[in-house]
Every structure is written in C-alpha cells, then in structure tokens.
Enzyme design. Structure first.
Site, short mmCIF file in Angstrom:
data_model
loop_
_atom_site.label_atom_id
_atom_site.label_comp_id
_atom_site.label_asym_id
_atom_site.label_seq_id
_atom_site.Cartn_x
_atom_site.Cartn_y
_atom_site.Cartn_z
N HIS A 264 0.84 -1.21 0.00
CA HIS A 264 0.00 0.00 0.00
C HIS A 264 0.87 1.26 0.00
O HIS A 264 0.73 2.14 -0.86
CB HIS A 264 -0.93 -0.01 1.22
CG HIS A 264 -1.82 1.17 1.34
ND1 HIS A 264 -3.12 1.17 0.90
CD2 HIS A 264 -1.59 2.42 1.83
CE1 HIS A 264 -3.65 2.38 1.12
NE2 HIS A 264 -2.75 3.15 1.68
N GLU A 265 1.79 1.33 0.95
CA GLU A 265 2.65 2.52 1.03
C GLU A 265 3.53 2.61 -0.22
O GLU A 265 3.81 3.71 -0.72
CB GLU A 265 3.49 2.50 2.30
CG GLU A 265 2.68 2.52 3.62
CD GLU A 265 1.67 3.65 3.71
OE1 GLU A 265 1.91 4.74 3.14
OE2 GLU A 265 0.60 3.44 4.34
N HIS A 268 1.73 4.47 -2.84
CA HIS A 268 1.83 5.92 -2.63
C HIS A 268 3.20 6.42 -3.09
O HIS A 268 3.32 7.46 -3.72
CB HIS A 268 1.68 6.25 -1.14
CG HIS A 268 0.26 6.24 -0.64
ND1 HIS A 268 -0.72 7.06 -1.16
CD2 HIS A 268 -0.34 5.53 0.36
CE1 HIS A 268 -1.85 6.85 -0.49
NE2 HIS A 268 -1.66 5.93 0.42
N GLU A 294 -4.64 7.92 -2.95
CA GLU A 294 -5.11 6.66 -2.40
C GLU A 294 -5.41 5.65 -3.51
O GLU A 294 -5.27 4.45 -3.32
CB GLU A 294 -6.35 6.93 -1.52
CG GLU A 294 -6.76 5.79 -0.61
CD GLU A 294 -5.75 5.45 0.49
OE1 GLU A 294 -4.78 6.20 0.71
OE2 GLU A 294 -5.93 4.39 1.12
#
Ligand code: ZN
Length: 500
Positions: A264-265, A268, A294
C-alpha cells in the site's frame, strides 16, 4: 516574464522549508528518542509558522494579484498556470481564516488529541464530547469563511478532493449503497467462506521484512530514492527530490498486515517517485488529490496485490521464506487473502465492506456541517448506520464513534478520499487493462513495471497539474464512475465466494 520568475523562486524557497519539516517529521515518527519529542514539536511549529507566513505574506499577495488574471494566465504554459491556480487557492484559503481563530483551533485540536485517546481507551464518549463540539463549531465557521455555493461540506472537501462536491459524492454513494449492502448479505449467506486457519502462527520478523522488500522491488520502488523503516502508524513521506520514504509495521502473529501495508505505502511512493523532476518545489509536486493518491496505493494493494495473477508470481517467493505454505495450494491462499468479514473497525475492513464504513462517516459529517445533527447525537446515529450498512452494532463507542483519529484533528471532509481511492483505482485499472496488452498475464509473470510505467506516464508525472475530475477524464475518458468498482467487486468476490 520577470514577475513569474520571482514567483517561482519564492515558491521554491517555500518548498525547501517543507522539505526540512518533512525530514524532522519522518524522524519524529521513526527513530527520535522519547525525550526528544518536546523540543522537536517546537522546531516543527517554528517551520510551520515560517511556511505559513510565506504563504500569506504581502509579497505572495502581490504575486497572486499580478498573475492570477485571465489575460496573464492565457499566456502561461499549462504547468505555470497550474502553479498559479494551486498557490492562489492556498493563499486565499489560509487568509480566509483570522490568525486568532486558527490559533484557537490548533490549541483545541492538540488538546483534543490526548482527550480522544483517553476517551477511546475508556470507551467514554462523554469525555470527548465537549472537545468535539468545539471542533465542529470551528469547522462550521471555516466552511463559512472559505465560502461555498451549495453545501458547507463542499468548502471542506476542497482541501482533499478539489472540484468535487457533496452532491457528487451523494450521486456516487447512492448506487454503491444500493448494490453493495445486498451483495454483502448474499456473500455471507450463500457464499462459501475461504479457509484461513493456515494463516495462524508465528512469522519471524526478519523473514517478513525480506518479503516486503521483495514486493517493493518487484513493484519498481526505487531504493536509491527511498528506504523502508518501521513505525507505529505506517505512512509514506516525500522528504524532497530523490527521497520518498515508506514505513511499515511488523506483527509476528500476522503475516499479511506488514506485506499489504508495505505494498500500500509502496503504491503511494511510486506516485511521488514518478512526479516529473521539473515539478520539484513548484507546489505541484504532490498527488492530484488525496483520493487520487489513495487510488495508487489501493491499485497496488488490492487490484494487484490481492489478485490471482500477482500470487501466481509471488507465492513461490512467500513459500520459499515460509516453507509451511508449501502444503497450502495457491488457490486456497488466494481465497484467504480475500476473506470478507463485516467488522466494527474501518482500518481492518476488506474490499467489499470498506466503502460502507466511509458512507456512514460522510452521512454524519455532512449532517453535522448542515446542522441537521448535533455532536451529542453521534453515538446512537453511528450505531444505527452500522446496523443498516454492515448488520452490526458496536459493543461500545471505542469500537464505534471513537475509533478514528480524524475528527479530533479537525479533519472533516477527509474520509471520502478513502472511498474515492477505491473507486478511482478500479476505473483507472480498467483503463490500464485496455491499454497495456496482456496486463494480467504480465503480472502473473512478475512483470509489474509496465503497469508502473503506464501510471507514471498517465498520472504520476503530472503531479497536481490537473484536478482529480479532469485527470480522470484525461486518462479514462469519463468522470468518477462507481460502476467500475461495483463490477470489479461483484465479479471478483462472486468468484472467490463461489456464488452461483
Ligand atoms: Zn493510503
């Protein structure tokens, strides 16, 4: 043009202040010794004040006055025009709030944070209530000061999702709600639940770390322009050009939370690493919106990371590090990472239930801003909405209305970004599938770079040049459309849950 040149130089200096603050911030959330916090807070406060003063200064007012004119903007490049748009908006919004009012707000929210923590620990809403009342009062005032056409909520949403309104959100939420609530019910009643007992156990942190690094490398995260560290609440932060860092958190009892957290990070971070070098320190060197940002993390976490093709490629790597999974068939593992379960807590929610948590929060926030709801009514209203959307009633307010930090910090209008991220991700991924030949076959072979390149070209490179609606239109030829997410969600989970 001389004025433009000086304006750009000025904004560059602001960018450098931001960069210094980001590094101190990163350190504060990772390695700072316990006793360093107090002094650090003061230094960060000083830097924030300097940045604020530069943003609202007479000098900046003069730049805006000269540059933010149709006849001037017509002669600017797309990038310079966007720069004027973004800085003029920030300048006006900051100036709209009287400094004394803002200072009171900062004092209230910093106290509210610890009160909220205590209230959550004790599951006692009454403790937090007077603070939340004050904060709601502040944000209602801010909305009036910022101004809006139709709904005070729009004035706050503008910070997170420029150009989108409460009316847009309602139009998006309506079909989602109508279809997701019965679909969830059907999954749980008629579906075949995946087995997941094999996920229980102890998983050494060193090996987990290696697994997260392999995933980040496969995604094309550039370790020469970043690093991964551990923290209590994982985040991604851009320190400056060539330095975009991710963080994660390891739990020896949970193999998947660090892995999906890192992916997830990493999503980003790919966004920020992909921003065009010429945008550095222009005020455009960030995602087009919170929702767009997001969408990139969700794409990697869910549309890639929880997909069958990804696990065809990545499962052998996991089995090598954790040999016990050699006994677990790929299909069982794939189904287990897509387990659906209505739960009280938003941050633990799966792909089917997540957006329902957001609808509930939007409903309450929008009601508060429009004075249809008062703070004291929140706990029962929260529980009612949980029952309607997820069929659950929290046992106490800690697992209900007190669970999120956002309101204590005055972040009203923030939650919808999470939902929009999921929706944009599905819409953008469909465009990627149309444009990258055999995308899913490539993913199954571990070739993830074509997707990263596509995102970089269509989205990352552009930073904040376009607002989110316009960017989506540029890339997918339509505005925000929840049908992409709905179709994706229903197809995937009907199959995972073997619905007929
Ligand atoms: Zn995120």
């Amino acid at each position: 043009m001389e004025e433009l040149k000086r304006f750009k130089e000025y904004v560059r200096e602001m960018g450098k202040l931001g960069s210094a603050a980001a590094l101190l911030n990163w350190d504060q959330q990772t390695y700072i010794p316990k006793r360093g916090h107090e002094g650090r807070a003061e230094v960060l406060g000083k830097l924030a004040r300097l940045a604020f003063e530069m943003l609202v200064s007479p000098q900046m007012a003069e730049f805006i006055d000269k540059l933010d004119r149709p006849e001037v903007k017509a002669g600017l490049s797309e990038q310079d025009r966007a720069m004027v748009r973004v800085l003029a908006k920030e300048h006006r919004r900051r100036k709209a709030i009287p400094p004394e009012l803002y200072e009171q707000f900062v004092i209230t929210t910093s106290k509210a944070h610890s009160v909220w923590q205590e209230a959550r620990e004790k599951a006692d809403f009454a403790l937090f209530k007077p603070y939340l009342e004050k904060i709601v009062d502040f944000v209602r005032q801010f909305a009036e000061l910022y101004g809006y056409k139709e709904n005070p909520y729009d004035a706050l949403l503008e910070d997170y999702e420029p150009g989108l309104t409460a009316r847009d959100l309602k139009a998006i939420i309506e079909p989602l709600q109508r279809e997701l609530v019965p679909f969830l019910k059907r999954l749980l009643e008629e579906g075949e639940r995946p087995r997941r007992a094999f996920l229980r156990g102890t998983f050494p942190i060193k090996k987990q770390e290696e697994l997260t690094l392999r995933a980040l490398r496969a995604m094309g995260y550039d370790f020469e322009a970043g690093r991964q560290d551990t923290t209590a609440h994982p985040f991604t932060i851009t320190i400056g050009p060539g330095d975009v860092r991710v963080t994660t958190r390891f739990d020896p009892k949970d193999l998947l939370s660090a892995l999906f957290g890192s992916i997830h990070e990493g999503g980003h971070a790919l966004y920020d690493q992909g921003i065009a070098p010429e945008l550095r320190w222009t005020g455009l060197d960030d995602g087009a919106s919170m929702g767009l940002h997001e969408s990139q993390s969700r794409t990697w976490e869910n549309l890639v990371g929880r997909s069958r093709p990804f696990w065809e490629f990545f499962y052998p790597s996991l089995q090598e590090l954790f040999p016990r999974f050699r006994r677990v068939p790929l299909e069982d593992f794939y189904r287990a990472v897509n387990y659906v379960e209505p739960s009280f807590i938003r941050v633990e929610a799966d792909e089917v239930t997540y957006n329902l948590h957001i609808m509930l929060r939007f409903e309450l926030e929008e009601g508060l801003l429009n004075r249809r709801i008062e703070v004291e009514e929140l706990p029962p209203l929260w529980n009612d909405a949980m029952k309607r959307y997820l069929g659950l009633v929290p046992p106490d307010d800690a697992k209900g209305v007190l669970q999120d930090v956002h309101w204590s910090a005055g972040y009203f209008g923030y939650f919808p970004s999470y939902m929009l991220g999921n929706l944009y991700a599905a819409q953008l991924f469909n465009a990627a599938k149309r444009e990258i030949p055999d995308l899913e076959k490539k993913i199954a072979k571990g070739e993830l770079l074509p997707l990263r390149e596509w995102q970089r070209e269509k989205i990352h490179r552009l930073g904040k040049i376009s607002e989110p609606k316009e960017l989506l239109e540029r890339v997918t030829a339509e505005g925000p459309n929840p049908q992409h997410f709905l179709r994706y969600n229903k197809e995937k989970f009907s199959e995972v849950y073997r619905l007929h």
